[in-house]
Design a protein around this motif. Structure first.
Motif, PDB file in Angstrom:
ATOM      1  N   ARG A 148       4.102  -7.859  -1.407  1.00 52.55           N
ATOM      2  CA  ARG A 148       4.633  -9.183  -1.075  1.00 52.55           C
ATOM      3  C   ARG A 148       5.816  -9.093  -0.107  1.00 52.55           C
ATOM      4  O   ARG A 148       5.983  -9.940   0.769  1.00 52.55           O
ATOM      5  CB  ARG A 148       5.056  -9.909  -2.348  1.00 52.55           C
ATOM      6  N   VAL A 149       6.614  -8.047  -0.269  1.00 53.59           N
ATOM      7  CA  VAL A 149       7.733  -7.848   0.658  1.00 53.59           C
ATOM      8  C   VAL A 149       7.209  -7.366   2.007  1.00 53.59           C
ATOM      9  O   VAL A 149       7.640  -7.831   3.062  1.00 53.59           O
ATOM     10  CB  VAL A 149       8.754  -6.848   0.078  1.00 53.59           C
ATOM     11  N   TYR A 150       6.264  -6.450   1.994  1.00 54.57           N
ATOM     12  CA  TYR A 150       5.687  -5.902   3.222  1.00 54.57           C
ATOM     13  C   TYR A 150       5.049  -7.005   4.065  1.00 54.57           C
ATOM     14  O   TYR A 150       5.202  -7.039   5.296  1.00 54.57           O
ATOM     15  CB  TYR A 150       4.646  -4.845   2.869  1.00 54.57           C
ATOM     16  N   LEU A 151       4.327  -7.907   3.404  1.00 55.27           N
ATOM     17  CA  LEU A 151       3.622  -8.966   4.117  1.00 55.27           C
ATOM     18  C   LEU A 151       4.546 -10.104   4.548  1.00 55.27           C
ATOM     19  O   LEU A 151       4.111 -11.021   5.251  1.00 55.27           O
ATOM     20  CB  LEU A 151       2.494  -9.528   3.245  1.00 55.27           C
ATOM     21  N   GLY A 152       5.793 -10.073   4.108  1.00 55.17           N
ATOM     22  CA  GLY A 152       6.733 -11.119   4.478  1.00 55.17           C
ATOM     23  C   GLY A 152       6.579 -12.398   3.683  1.00 55.17           C
ATOM     24  O   GLY A 152       7.075 -13.451   4.081  1.00 55.17           O
ATOM     25  N   ALA A 153       5.876 -12.316   2.550  1.00 56.03           N
ATOM     26  CA  ALA A 153       5.699 -13.497   1.707  1.00 56.03           C
ATOM     27  C   ALA A 153       6.904 -13.742   0.809  1.00 56.03           C
ATOM     28  O   ALA A 153       7.128 -14.866   0.351  1.00 56.03           O
ATOM     29  CB  ALA A 153       4.441 -13.346   0.851  1.00 56.03           C
ATOM     30  N   HIS A 154       7.678 -12.665   0.551  1.00 53.20           N
ATOM     31  CA  HIS A 154       8.836 -12.766  -0.343  1.00 53.20           C
ATOM     32  C   HIS A 154       9.950 -11.853   0.127  1.00 53.20           C
ATOM     33  O   HIS A 154       9.717 -10.865   0.840  1.00 53.20           O
ATOM     34  CB  HIS A 154       8.454 -12.369  -1.777  1.00 53.20           C
ATOM     35  N   TYR A 155      11.141 -12.179  -0.316  1.00 48.81           N
ATOM     36  CA  TYR A 155      12.285 -11.288  -0.155  1.00 48.81           C
ATOM     37  C   TYR A 155      12.287 -10.274  -1.304  1.00 48.81           C
ATOM     38  O   TYR A 155      11.621 -10.475  -2.328  1.00 48.81           O
ATOM     39  CB  TYR A 155      13.590 -12.071  -0.186  1.00 48.81           C
ATOM     40  N   LEU A 156      13.072  -9.215  -1.132  1.00 51.35           N
ATOM     41  CA  LEU A 156      13.202  -8.208  -2.186  1.00 51.35           C
ATOM     42  C   LEU A 156      13.705  -8.831  -3.481  1.00 51.35           C
ATOM     43  O   LEU A 156      13.187  -8.531  -4.568  1.00 51.35           O
ATOM     44  CB  LEU A 156      14.162  -7.102  -1.732  1.00 51.35           C
TER      45      LEU A 156
END
Length: 236
Positions: free
Chosen positions: A187-195
């Protein structure tokens, strides 16, 4: 001293299992609370969030992107529901009624709680000029990380308690941990969420799952204790 001994006793409905459950729940809630406070207060973690999100958006590559897309897609709501149904069928066939209750209360209930928390905090998702994914829902906490923590956490807990071989127990726990981290990373890699979104999703779901498993375990022990107390002495 008797009170402390009772709380640390492996047996009993209010023994060690309840103590460990309460401690884990308090720890998970504390972590979630600190993350939520830091995010809403625009503290240092939000700066780190932006740096990590921008770095992954600028440095994604194939076949990693396709693999992360696949991991993320499998753990969407439909995929999680299918996994819950499969595990629920297995538990029902094995006669594990209490674990089935924990599954049905823990995973769907935790996913619903995650949606409610999104509307409480209403944090916008990461924004890029060339995004890999585009979603209109809120970001904090991560639903994928939450669902993965709920499902794989319950699966690992069941195997750790129900199976005897330590190789199976540790192997399952390790595999479930890797899956949760993999989903969160996707989810972080795909830019869907922040860490901080995925960390909060894992912490909040760990707290909810701990409550569910501890409550169901306490109920089971309580009923077993009552059943034993109602048996005639000659039958024990």
């Amino acid at each position: 001293m008797r009170f402390i001994e009772a709380r640390l006793s492996p047996g009993g409905e209010f023994g060690l299992h309840l103590t460990v459950g309460v401690l884990l729940m308090v720890l998970s809630v504390s972590i979630f609370g600190h993350l939520a406070s830091a995010v809403m207060g625009q503290e240092a973690i939000t700066v780190l969030d932006l740096r990590i999100a921008n770095w992954f958006n600028a440095n994604h590559f194939e076949p990693m992107t396709s693999f992360m897309m696949a991991v993320s897609t499998v753990h969407m709501m439909v995929g999680v529901i299918l996994m819950v149904a499969a595990l629920g069928w297995y538990l029902w066939r094995r006669g594990q009624v209490y674990w089935l209750w924990a599954l049905l209360l823990g995973v769907p209930g935790g996913m619903l709680l995650n949606v409610l928390l999104k509307y409480v905090f209403q944090r916008s998702r990461p924004e890029f000029e060339q995004p890999l994914v585009t979603l209109m829902t809120y970001s904090f906490p991560s639903g994928h990380a939450s669902a993965a923590t709920l499902f794989y956490g319950l699966l690992a807990s069941y195997v750790m308690i129900a199976r005897r071989g330590w190789s199976v127990r540790l192997g399952t726990a390790a595999a479930c941990t890797v899956m949760v981290l993999l989903v969160a990373f996707s989810r972080v890699y795909l830019g869907a969420h922040y860490l901080s979104d995925v960390l909060a999703g894992m912490a909040g779901s760990a707290a909810w799952l701990t409550i569910c498993i501890t409550a169901i375990s306490t109920l089971r022990r309580r009923r077993e204790a009552r059943s034993l107390s109602n048996e005639p002495r000659g039958t024990r």
